[in-house]
Scaffold this motif. Sequence first.
Motif, PDB file in Angstrom:
ATOM      1  N   GLU A   1       0.825  -1.206   0.000  1.00 41.83           N
ATOM      2  CA  GLU A   1       0.000   0.000   0.000  1.00 41.83           C
ATOM      3  C   GLU A   1       0.862   1.260   0.000  1.00 41.83           C
ATOM      4  O   GLU A   1       0.478   2.284  -0.547  1.00 41.83           O
ATOM      5  N   GLY A   2       2.065   1.179   0.612  1.00 43.21           N
ATOM      6  CA  GLY A   2       2.937   2.350   0.686  1.00 43.21           C
ATOM      7  C   GLY A   2       2.592   3.210   1.881  1.00 43.21           C
ATOM      8  O   GLY A   2       1.595   3.947   1.860  1.00 43.21           O
ATOM      9  N   LEU A   3       3.369   3.131   2.951  1.00 44.16           N
ATOM     10  CA  LEU A   3       3.039   3.828   4.193  1.00 44.16           C
ATOM     11  C   LEU A   3       3.134   5.348   4.058  1.00 44.16           C
ATOM     12  O   LEU A   3       2.556   6.080   4.874  1.00 44.16           O
ATOM     13  N   HIS A   4       3.867   5.832   3.037  1.00 45.71           N
ATOM     14  CA  HIS A   4       3.936   7.274   2.799  1.00 45.71           C
ATOM     15  C   HIS A   4       2.693   7.821   2.111  1.00 45.71           C
ATOM     16  O   HIS A   4       2.484   9.045   2.073  1.00 45.71           O
ATOM     17  N   SER A   5       1.870   6.940   1.535  1.00 40.38           N
ATOM     18  CA  SER A   5       0.796   7.389   0.651  1.00 40.38           C
ATOM     19  C   SER A   5      -0.459   7.839   1.390  1.00 40.38           C
ATOM     20  O   SER A   5      -1.400   8.332   0.763  1.00 40.38           O
ATOM     21  N   PHE A   6      -0.487   7.689   2.706  1.00 41.73           N
ATOM     22  CA  PHE A   6      -1.658   8.107   3.472  1.00 41.73           C
ATOM     23  C   PHE A   6      -1.212   8.561   4.853  1.00 41.73           C
ATOM     24  O   PHE A   6      -0.099   8.254   5.296  1.00 41.73           O
TER      25      PHE A   6
END
Length: 284
Positions: free
Chosen positions: A194-199
């Motif tokens: 999911e990408g932890l930076h994306s939210f």
Amino acid sequence: MPHSITDRGLTLTLTLVTLPGLKDVGEEMEQLAHRCSHWLSDDELARIGRATLPGLSLRQRLVRLCLRAELARQTQMTPDAFRFDYGPQGKPELRRQQGGPFAFNLSHSGDRLLLAVISGHDDRCEYNNDLYLGVDIERKRTNTDINAIYRHYFSAPEQAYLVSLDNAQKRDAFFDLWALKESYIKATGRGLAEGLHSFAFDLEQATACDKEGFKQFYQGLEPAMLSQHQGDIRWQSWLGHIDSDYRVAVTLGACGEVGAEPTLTLTQHSLHSLLSEFNSHIPL
């Protein structure tokens, strides 16, 4: 304020179980796990059999038995009746023909196992088709290098918030955010992809309220998408401190109309009482 989940008379049940340590299971609990093992599918037994650390295989067996016992409590089915499918990142879900709407998730940290089941009755939606549930339980650890972790994994707004806090507040807030972020990526089923930076979560938007079983409980949270479109799924999250060490985060997503929040409850069970509740399904 976040959008509420569709009003379907949903009930979100959190069950907390204390697990024995890897070296502290004891002969009685080992025998109980063995007698209950017929509840498990061949697929589950194969996954458990891949554990290599001493005591880990038995710990995983107990976790799966607890999950089945809790699902049986919530559905009035027998613990051996459930069959699971797995998403691309390994997230388990019940096969669609087994009722609905219904979803579950689980998490463990230290000696605590958290089981979450959401259920309701609504003819408008298919089983598990538009309910996305993720939970995480985290133990606050004093030896974790939180600065290195949040600088690498957290979003810019979350990093800025943590920098503004003193050391004691920062450690608490870090584990709060970590639990929330874990619950979201588990709800989506994408995991770290999911990408932890994306939210981002904004703890300052949280509203404190009383909730039985929690030392502190916060609602009014939702993940804000930073690098992608919000999409059609409405998300909301909750954060609760069980005690000074453990916190629980829940994220729930749903498609559809906006309505009332689900009823959320927390109960605690001993491992032995949860499994022994189904004595008629345990051979002597």
